[in-house]
Scaffold this motif. Structure first.
Motif, PDB file in Angstrom:
ATOM      1  N   GLY A 279       0.907  -1.428   0.107  1.00  0.00           N
ATOM      2  CA  GLY A 279       0.115   0.056   0.038  1.00  0.00           C
ATOM      3  C   GLY A 279       0.815   1.201  -0.016  1.00  0.00           C
ATOM      4  O   GLY A 279       0.290   2.351  -0.169  1.00  0.00           O
ATOM      5  N   ASP A 280       2.071   1.248   0.150  1.00  0.00           N
ATOM      6  CA  ASP A 280       2.856   2.427   0.239  1.00  0.00           C
ATOM      7  C   ASP A 280       4.701   1.810   0.116  1.00  0.00           C
ATOM      8  O   ASP A 280       4.900   0.973   0.968  1.00  0.00           O
ATOM      9  N   LEU A 281       5.184   2.364  -0.862  1.00  0.00           N
ATOM     10  CA  LEU A 281       6.719   1.861  -1.194  1.00  0.00           C
ATOM     11  C   LEU A 281       7.541   2.441  -0.073  1.00  0.00           C
ATOM     12  O   LEU A 281       8.677   1.921   0.063  1.00  0.00           O
ATOM     13  N   SER A 282       6.944   3.461   0.729  1.00  0.00           N
ATOM     14  CA  SER A 282       7.922   3.789   1.822  1.00  0.00           C
ATOM     15  C   SER A 282       8.029   3.036   3.003  1.00  0.00           C
ATOM     16  O   SER A 282       8.914   2.922   3.802  1.00  0.00           O
ATOM     17  N   ARG A 283       7.369   1.821   2.773  1.00  0.00           N
ATOM     18  CA  ARG A 283       7.360   0.689   3.857  1.00  0.00           C
ATOM     19  C   ARG A 283       8.516  -0.072   3.380  1.00  0.00           C
ATOM     20  O   ARG A 283       8.853  -0.785   4.572  1.00  0.00           O
ATOM     21  N   VAL A 284       9.250  -0.030   2.402  1.00  0.00           N
ATOM     22  CA  VAL A 284      10.338  -0.668   2.055  1.00  0.00           C
ATOM     23  C   VAL A 284      11.592  -0.354   2.658  1.00  0.00           C
ATOM     24  O   VAL A 284      11.755   0.765   2.614  1.00  0.00           O
ATOM     25  N   LYS A 285      11.784  -1.059   3.723  1.00  0.00           N
ATOM     26  CA  LYS A 285      13.250  -0.957   4.414  1.00  0.00           C
ATOM     27  C   LYS A 285      14.343  -1.076   3.648  1.00  0.00           C
ATOM     28  O   LYS A 285      15.478  -0.355   3.734  1.00  0.00           O
ATOM     29  N   ARG A 286      14.272  -2.490   2.938  1.00  0.00           N
ATOM     30  CA  ARG A 286      15.635  -2.644   2.007  1.00  0.00           C
ATOM     31  C   ARG A 286      15.103  -3.515   1.147  1.00  0.00           C
ATOM     32  O   ARG A 286      14.347  -4.697   1.397  1.00  0.00           O
ATOM     33  N   VAL A 287      15.706  -3.634  -0.200  1.00  0.00           N
ATOM     34  CA  VAL A 287      15.582  -4.507  -1.125  1.00  0.00           C
ATOM     35  C   VAL A 287      16.719  -5.621  -0.805  1.00  0.00           C
ATOM     36  O   VAL A 287      17.935  -5.180  -0.619  1.00  0.00           O
ATOM     37  N   VAL A 288      16.506  -6.660  -0.208  1.00  0.00           N
ATOM     38  CA  VAL A 288      17.361  -7.607   0.340  1.00  0.00           C
ATOM     39  C   VAL A 288      18.196  -8.508  -0.816  1.00  0.00           C
ATOM     40  O   VAL A 288      19.235  -8.730  -0.979  1.00  0.00           O
ATOM     41  N   LYS A 289      17.461  -9.127  -1.779  1.00  0.00           N
ATOM     42  CA  LYS A 289      17.947  -9.964  -2.678  1.00  0.00           C
ATOM     43  C   LYS A 289      17.230 -10.045  -4.004  1.00  0.00           C
ATOM     44  O   LYS A 289      15.835  -9.981  -3.736  1.00  0.00           O
ATOM     45  N   LEU A 290      17.763 -10.121  -5.027  1.00  0.00           N
ATOM     46  CA  LEU A 290      17.149 -10.356  -6.439  1.00  0.00           C
ATOM     47  C   LEU A 290      17.586 -11.716  -7.069  1.00  0.00           C
ATOM     48  O   LEU A 290      18.847 -11.795  -6.764  1.00  0.00           O
ATOM     49  N   LEU A 291      16.755 -12.413  -7.797  1.00  0.00           N
ATOM     50  CA  LEU A 291      17.259 -13.542  -8.401  1.00  0.00           C
ATOM     51  C   LEU A 291      16.823 -13.081  -9.950  1.00  0.00           C
ATOM     52  O   LEU A 291      15.536 -13.224 -10.358  1.00  0.00           O
ATOM     53  N   GLY A 292      17.931 -13.011 -10.617  1.00  0.00           N
ATOM     54  CA  GLY A 292      17.681 -12.362 -11.972  1.00  0.00           C
ATOM     55  C   GLY A 292      17.567 -13.605 -13.004  1.00  0.00           C
ATOM     56  O   GLY A 292      18.976 -14.249 -13.188  1.00  0.00           O
ATOM     57  N   MET A 293      16.846 -14.154 -13.835  1.00  0.00           N
ATOM     58  CA  MET A 293      17.253 -15.216 -14.799  1.00  0.00           C
ATOM     59  C   MET A 293      16.838 -14.692 -16.245  1.00  0.00           C
ATOM     60  O   MET A 293      16.010 -13.903 -16.565  1.00  0.00           O
ATOM     61  N   VAL A 294      17.831 -14.892 -16.933  1.00  0.00           N
ATOM     62  CA  VAL A 294      17.776 -14.510 -18.313  1.00  0.00           C
ATOM     63  C   VAL A 294      17.689 -15.910 -19.411  1.00  0.00           C
ATOM     64  O   VAL A 294      18.233 -16.766 -19.183  1.00  0.00           O
ATOM     65  N   ASN A 295      16.752 -15.550 -20.281  1.00  0.00           N
ATOM     66  CA  ASN A 295      16.515 -16.672 -21.401  1.00  0.00           C
ATOM     67  C   ASN A 295      17.506 -16.422 -22.348  1.00  0.00           C
ATOM     68  O   ASN A 295      17.667 -15.507 -23.257  1.00  0.00           O
ATOM     69  N   ALA A 296      18.645 -17.247 -22.219  1.00  0.00           N
ATOM     70  CA  ALA A 296      20.006 -16.973 -22.949  1.00  0.00           C
ATOM     71  C   ALA A 296      20.344 -18.005 -23.766  1.00  0.00           C
ATOM     72  O   ALA A 296      20.104 -19.167 -23.768  1.00  0.00           O
ATOM     73  N   ALA A 297      21.119 -17.538 -25.122  1.00  0.00           N
ATOM     74  CA  ALA A 297      21.727 -18.479 -26.025  1.00  0.00           C
ATOM     75  C   ALA A 297      22.718 -19.131 -25.096  1.00  0.00           C
ATOM     76  O   ALA A 297      23.158 -18.417 -24.232  1.00  0.00           O
TER      77      ALA A 297
END
Length: 162
Positions: A91-109
């Motif tokens: 309801g409010d992005l100001s509640r985000v304390k920290r982005v802890v982790k991203l997992l990025g997947m690439v459809n790659a050759a």
């Protein structure tokens, strides 16, 4: 490729405005799962892809028929969709304390090796929107395929203020 932009605005909404980004409606799940789960002060976001607000999906194989710079933009768009899910969940992005982790997947050759540069599209966005609270741990990996042949899929773990 773009670099992290540090903005002068003091909150995520002002920073999004400075970036010229309007959050879309959070995308609906494509299968039997939910877009997010909150457990304590952690918000787990299901994988999102490069879906435009009108429903159009960016597809293709990065390193074959999609270049790394184009895929960077797809990862940024995916980050915008993750922000839309955060907005919907909190309801409010100001509640985000920290982005802890991203997992990025690439459809790659098979011979593509610039996965980190592609996923920087999302990472750079998180830093621009949340400042130092957007700095996160991350994995950026290649896959032989992704759902609906999308170019990237990214999931996130976010710490939130109670």
């Amino acid at each position: 490729m773009n670099q992290v932009r540090y903005l002068t605005a003091s909150n995520p909404y002002e920073r999004l405005k400075e970036l010229g980004i309007a959050l879309p409606k959070a995308p609906n799940p494509i299968a039997n799962f939910v877009t997010h789960v909150q457990e304590g002060n952690l918000l787990f976001l299901s994988g999102q892809g490069p879906q435009e607000a009108n429903g159009y999906l960016h597809t293709g194989k990065v390193g074959l028929n999609v270049g790394a710079e184009e895929a960077y933009e797809h990862a940024k768009l995916t980050g915008i969709n993750l922000l839309a899910v955060m907005q919907d969940a909190l309801g409010d992005l100001s509640r985000v304390k920290r982005v802890v982790k991203l997992l990025g997947m690439v459809n790659a050759a098979p011979d593509f090796g610039e996965h980190p540069k592609v996923i920087n599209g999302c990472s750079d966005l998180m830093m621009a929107v949340f400042g130092e609270a957007g700095r996160h741990a991350r994995s950026a990996v290649g896959f032989g395929s992704l759902p609906n042949n999308i170019t990237v899929e990214i999931e996130a773990i976010v710490a939130i203020e109670e």
